[in-house]
Design an enzyme around this catalytic site. Sequence first.
Site, PDB file in Angstrom:
ATOM      1  CB  ILE A  55      -0.981  -0.055   1.376  1.00  0.00           C
ATOM      2  CG1 ILE A  55      -1.922  -1.413   1.396  1.00  0.00           C
ATOM      3  CG2 ILE A  55      -1.881   1.280   1.413  1.00  0.00           C
ATOM      4  CD1 ILE A  55      -2.697  -1.507   0.042  1.00  0.00           C
ATOM      5  N   GLY A  62      -3.876   1.538   7.195  1.00  0.00           N
ATOM      6  CA  GLY A  62      -5.100   1.441   7.854  1.00  0.00           C
ATOM      7  C   GLY A  62      -6.440   1.899   7.580  1.00  0.00           C
ATOM      8  CE  LYS A  63      -7.138   6.882   4.688  1.00  0.00           C
ATOM      9  NZ  LYS A  63      -7.148   8.185   3.740  1.00  0.00           N
ATOM     10  N   GLY A  64      -8.047  -0.122   5.420  1.00  0.00           N
ATOM     11  CA  GLY A  64      -8.582  -1.539   4.961  1.00  0.00           C
ATOM     12  C   GLY A  64      -8.395  -1.905   3.437  1.00  0.00           C
ATOM     13  CG  ASN A  99       4.145  -5.037   7.614  1.00  0.00           C
ATOM     14  OD1 ASN A  99       3.439  -4.568   8.432  1.00  0.00           O
ATOM     15  ND2 ASN A  99       4.210  -5.059   6.435  1.00  0.00           N
ATOM     16  CB  ALA A 123       1.368  -6.767   6.767  1.00  0.00           C
ATOM     17  CG  HIS A 144      -4.452  -7.997  12.910  1.00  0.00           C
ATOM     18  ND1 HIS A 144      -4.835  -8.851  13.861  1.00  0.00           N
ATOM     19  CD2 HIS A 144      -5.315  -7.307  12.400  1.00  0.00           C
ATOM     20  CE1 HIS A 144      -6.116  -8.385  14.134  1.00  0.00           C
ATOM     21  NE2 HIS A 144      -6.537  -7.414  13.246  1.00  0.00           N
ATOM     22  CE1 TYR A 190      -0.674  -9.713   3.914  1.00  0.00           C
ATOM     23  CE2 TYR A 190       1.163  -9.992   5.006  1.00  0.00           C
ATOM     24  CZ  TYR A 190       0.621  -9.487   3.893  1.00  0.00           C
ATOM     25  OH  TYR A 190       1.099  -8.583   3.157  1.00  0.00           O
ATOM     26  CD  GLU A 191      -1.172 -14.363  12.709  1.00  0.00           C
ATOM     27  OE1 GLU A 191      -0.234 -15.101  12.987  1.00  0.00           O
ATOM     28  OE2 GLU A 191      -1.748 -13.577  13.404  1.00  0.00           O
TER      29      GLU A 191
END
Length: 194
Positions: free
Chosen positions: A101, A108-110, A140, A143, A145, A147-148
């Site tokens: 991004i 942080g905007k999804g 990171n 990121a 978080h 991906y999980e």
Amino acid sequence: MEQQGLVKTSEGKHIYLRPVEMSDLDDYYAYLSDPTTSRFTGTQKVFSRQTAASWIEHISKPDSSRVDLMIISQATDRLVGEVVLNDIDPVNRSANIRIAIAGQENQGKGYGTEAMLLMLHHAFGTLNLHRVELSVYAFNDRAIHVYEKLGFKREGIQRDCLFLNHQYHDAITMSILEHEFRERHTPNSCNAGV
């Protein structure tokens, strides 16, 4: 595995995906030159405007081993990043995915979550892949978080694989299998805001 059909169907609430165009050069060059983006991707190369133009030309050509898509804001129609499926292996039905991004103002905007979900739907629902993997630097946390949350599982650690700012950093290898993805995400979950 061409990208053309994906453009109109890869829309989420806040972003859509489309192939790169030469008209993206200014935004793409700024994205490649952004220090925040470079840190999270581990990119240490300095790009010239000509190098960026050459790369756009390269990734805009059909290639069965990769799908390169730009992440575009629905609100502004401006490039906010890219998501790429590469190393597509049709025999083992696997691929690598990577995403970045552009700039802190887009973090942080999804956008990343939505773009990953759209590309994973393409990987499992259109390309019929079985396994998608990625590598993420251990620093990171955001990121990892995401991906999980999407269903990726940690597989291992590549120790001291990146030297950045006088320090070595580990990378975490993660993957998701098609049944794991389907158990978590319905075909319409792209528009559900994950």
